[in-house]
Scaffold this motif. Sequence first.
Motif, PDB file in Angstrom:
ATOM      1  N   VAL A 160      30.781 146.885  55.723  1.00 54.64           N
ATOM      2  CA  VAL A 160      29.274 147.540  55.697  1.00 54.64           C
ATOM      3  C   VAL A 160      28.945 147.311  57.308  1.00 54.64           C
ATOM      4  N   LYS A 213      33.355 144.770  60.075  1.00 56.10           N
ATOM      5  CA  LYS A 213      34.618 144.267  59.770  1.00 56.10           C
ATOM      6  C   LYS A 213      35.645 144.978  60.821  1.00 56.10           C
ATOM      7  N   ALA A 273      21.691 140.992  65.850  1.00 58.44           N
ATOM      8  CA  ALA A 273      22.690 140.500  65.152  1.00 58.44           C
ATOM      9  C   ALA A 273      23.607 141.761  64.641  1.00 58.44           C
ATOM     10  N   THR A 274      24.572 141.520  64.334  1.00 58.28           N
ATOM     11  CA  THR A 274      25.589 142.582  63.868  1.00 58.28           C
ATOM     12  C   THR A 274      26.393 142.084  62.652  1.00 58.28           C
ATOM     13  N   THR A 275      26.782 142.714  61.619  1.00 54.96           N
ATOM     14  CA  THR A 275      27.978 142.400  60.845  1.00 54.96           C
ATOM     15  C   THR A 275      28.917 143.575  60.714  1.00 54.96           C
ATOM     16  N   LEU A 321      33.787 140.233  59.043  1.00 55.94           N
ATOM     17  CA  LEU A 321      33.981 139.843  57.565  1.00 55.94           C
ATOM     18  C   LEU A 321      35.409 140.288  57.469  1.00 55.94           C
ATOM     19  N   ALA A 333      28.842 136.659  54.931  1.00 52.04           N
ATOM     20  CA  ALA A 333      28.321 136.085  56.157  1.00 52.04           C
ATOM     21  C   ALA A 333      26.811 136.558  56.449  1.00 52.04           C
ATOM     22  N   LEU A 384      20.057 138.355  57.244  1.00 52.53           N
ATOM     23  CA  LEU A 384      21.064 139.044  56.539  1.00 52.53           C
ATOM     24  C   LEU A 384      21.851 138.207  55.797  1.00 52.53           C
ATOM     25  N   GLU A 385      22.140 138.628  54.521  1.00 52.45           N
ATOM     26  CA  GLU A 385      22.819 138.011  53.461  1.00 52.45           C
ATOM     27  C   GLU A 385      24.048 138.656  53.108  1.00 52.45           C
ATOM     28  N   ILE A 386      25.168 138.883  53.492  1.00 52.66           N
ATOM     29  CA  ILE A 386      26.319 139.915  53.099  1.00 52.66           C
ATOM     30  C   ILE A 386      27.439 139.087  52.751  1.00 52.66           C
ATOM     31  N   CYS A 437      25.630 146.591  59.309  1.00 51.85           N
ATOM     32  CA  CYS A 437      24.415 146.003  59.089  1.00 51.85           C
ATOM     33  C   CYS A 437      24.028 145.253  60.441  1.00 51.85           C
ATOM     34  N   SER A 438      22.883 145.702  60.979  1.00 51.82           N
ATOM     35  CA  SER A 438      22.494 145.140  62.147  1.00 51.82           C
ATOM     36  C   SER A 438      20.804 144.716  61.875  1.00 51.82           C
ATOM     37  N   HIS A 439      20.385 143.670  62.594  1.00 50.79           N
ATOM     38  CA  HIS A 439      18.997 143.685  63.031  1.00 50.79           C
ATOM     39  C   HIS A 439      18.695 143.041  64.215  1.00 50.79           C
ATOM     40  N   ASP A 496      32.429 143.492  52.873  1.00 55.34           N
ATOM     41  CA  ASP A 496      33.159 143.606  54.200  1.00 55.34           C
ATOM     42  C   ASP A 496      33.137 145.145  55.068  1.00 55.34           C
TER      43      ASP A 496
END
Lengths: 415, 478
Positions: A353, B422, B418-420, B392, B399, A346-348, A355-357, A351
């Motif tokens: 967003v 805010k 994995a999660t991202t 974030l 990130a 992941l390259e983010i 996103c998960s994997h 803010d």
Amino acid sequence: MKEQLQKDFDNIIKNLSLSQKDIEIKKFFLESFVNRGFPNRKEEDWKFSDLSQIIRKNIGELSFYTDYTSTNKVDTSVFVDGLEHNKIVFINGRIEKIDFDYEKKNQIEIIDHSEPIDRFNNNNSLSDLNNAFTNKSFKIVIKNGYKLTKPLIIYHTTNSNIWSKNINLRLNFELDKDSSLRLIDLFNDTSEKNFLNIFYNFDLKENAILKNYKLDRRENRNIKYSFNNIEQEKNSISETFILSSGSNFFKNEINVNLKGEYSSAFVNGIFSLNKRKHHEIRTIINHLTESTKSYQLIKSVLEDSSKAAYQGKIYVNSEAQKTDGYQLSKAILLDETTEFNAKPELEIYADDVKCSHGSASGSLNENSIFYLMTRGLNYKEAKELLINGFLLDVIEKITDREIKNLIKNMIGVKE
Amino acid sequence: MREKELEKLKDYKYGFSTDIENIKAPKGLNEEVIKFISNIKKEPKWMLDFRLKAFERFKQLKEPNWQKPKYPKIDYQDLYYYSAPKSMDDKPKSLDELDPKLLETYKKLGIPLQEQKRLNGIAVDAVFDSVSVATTFREELNKHGIIFCPISEAIQNHPELVKKYLGSVIPTTDHFFATLNSAVFTDGSFAYIPESVRCPMELSTYFRINASNTGQFERTLIIADKGSYVSYLEGCTAPMRDENQLHAANVELIALDDAEIKYSTVQNWYPGDKDGKGGIYNFVTKRGLCKGKNSKISWTQVETGSAITWKYPSCILRGDNSIGEFYSIAITNNHQKADTGTKMIHLGKNTKSKIISKGISAGFSDMTYRGLVDISPKAYNSNNYTQCDSLLMSNKCGAHTVPYIKNKNSNSNIAHEATTSKISEEQLHYCQQRGLNAEEAVSLIVNGFCKEVLQQLPMEFAVEAQKLVGISLEGSVG
């Protein structure tokens, strides 16, 4: 290899009637390829599959020139039954047939041109190789608002007339506003020890829909690399399905640029490998603007010294707020000789967003097998049923019913 | 002017430097300097050979550049590789004899040795620049047969242990920075826990870079013999300077049969000012070897400082049934950059590893989790679980997650998540409704986000870490 390259290159220039400018361009790419050589494990993108070594071990010396003056006989027995379709037939890298029988002729334009592909931003030397050696490339334009009634099947056929050859292919598709295309790539190889290097580019304008199914089913000892670049504008949808199974080595790369709002990309894939095969899928989804979506699901079943790798990257640029990105890879390792490598990335930079994997790999669950065996199945049946269910999950993601059934029949997955 | 200074000080609590005369080795990196260091430390010949061998190797290595945070080229010839407070020349016998200024520094840092000696029950081996200043509680530890001393003393007094284990986890032939460290390391901590001893207190080191233009190269070696247990704390701060400073330490842990090592770090090196000027380059190599059966190594880190953090505390799980754990919180603010994570290398049967990583980025910062899980064909029935979450806090920061997952054994399972995201408006709103201001609300939510990791820290550290989390994010909301 260098002398061979130069010799074959001179042959190509001699046999193609190219303008001086085109020759200069080709020379430039040849030089670049000679300097860089085949990608090896020192390059991050090729960490899990050292192509240079694979070619050396499986093919040895490659030659890069094929004589395209004579035609090949089209073997109609490979054509898909029970599904009406348009055809493009490649035999040993030569286009033998283009046939859009089911479509309105004025809605599809086929342009014969070969512009170099450096604009793909594909940073590996294989695009140089492709640029230097492709002899002919077409651009297929689907016009404004036209939806193809039947799917297009591209037959990639090779036969025993060639060996130790490098074949370079390139196709360019443009899907105008509101158009749609269903495209199946079907690989049929009876040749051995060749290296196929395929580049596709798709330009999706507003509301365009692309469905691409890449089916590598038939057992063969060839080495393949395929790169899809997909540019997407507003509201466009792309769906890519990869069945990676037959070839000795196959690396599929999908690069998607989501440039327009509400555009979405789906990439689903199956690795079903045995007999020391080594396959890889690498995806790069670039979310470049607001409210775009991507979804990826990759499942692998590995046995008998086979090896699979998945590198998936979701990139979210700082303007791409409200991005929804998801990525999942699962692998079943059936015996101790197999190997599964993953690099979900992941390259983010934005803010807001989501996103998960996820990535999981392991053996078949013995408890589930036990459960089925208590219900009267034997070990083999129980195992098959579980694998069947595991893979069916991906196939169910295919949105086109006709093609879904075709693929189900092809790999013998039951509902 | 003065006001400006004060302003600066407020931002970084530990941003003072102490005026003490230093002895420095001549600038630059060459065999002479290495001999100088070795000589001043009165090292035996084998130690000098170890250094020179590493230096030979170092000359052939290229500086790596695959990392995400790029930095201006470091001129390795323009650094001092040895710097020691002059007043150390005739070593003080007790704390009372120490240079009062030194003690003052520690006081500001919040580790009053005097206090601790009586009250705290923590043995502190304080590293001031490169020489260990004082080691408390040695007597108490001696009773249990535990050796806890500066590594330079260990080289003199326990050569058999150092010779056997130094470089056994991070060999002199390792990567660029580790090899540099092997060649020029000046001091660090050494701990040996004998068979079946449970270390009665937390061992702790406070590193501090003081003299400007010095690289700090410590070397820590911890050996837990069969059936022993030790918990080790490491805290770091550095004074504020405009230029960047290099910190390339090596930490080696060795756990024999049934032993357990718990290694906790709270890293708060100077992160540079608001515009990203100055700050520490923290390029540290930390590696633990679970050598024996049923051994366990657990890394816990709270990374809030440094301009660039670039490290991957790793576990090599060689013994059967061994366990590796990695818990990490990394916070970057302003222009800080971090590229951190772990490596879990499964070699033995039934080995287990667990990775919990929480990354928080704010301001213009950039954070990367990079990890490797490698299960070798012989590691039957091994398990890994990885979770890395990122938070974030601004739209100018980044990130990233780059895990490498290699499974070569069908009896083993790997799971990675994995999660991202805010902090959601709803959560903030809810807290504010209940009377918290925006900053308190964020601090509360972030602490909740980090809880899984904070719980792993020893009591005294957890409190400090929790405060640090709050301080690091100050001013990032709005």
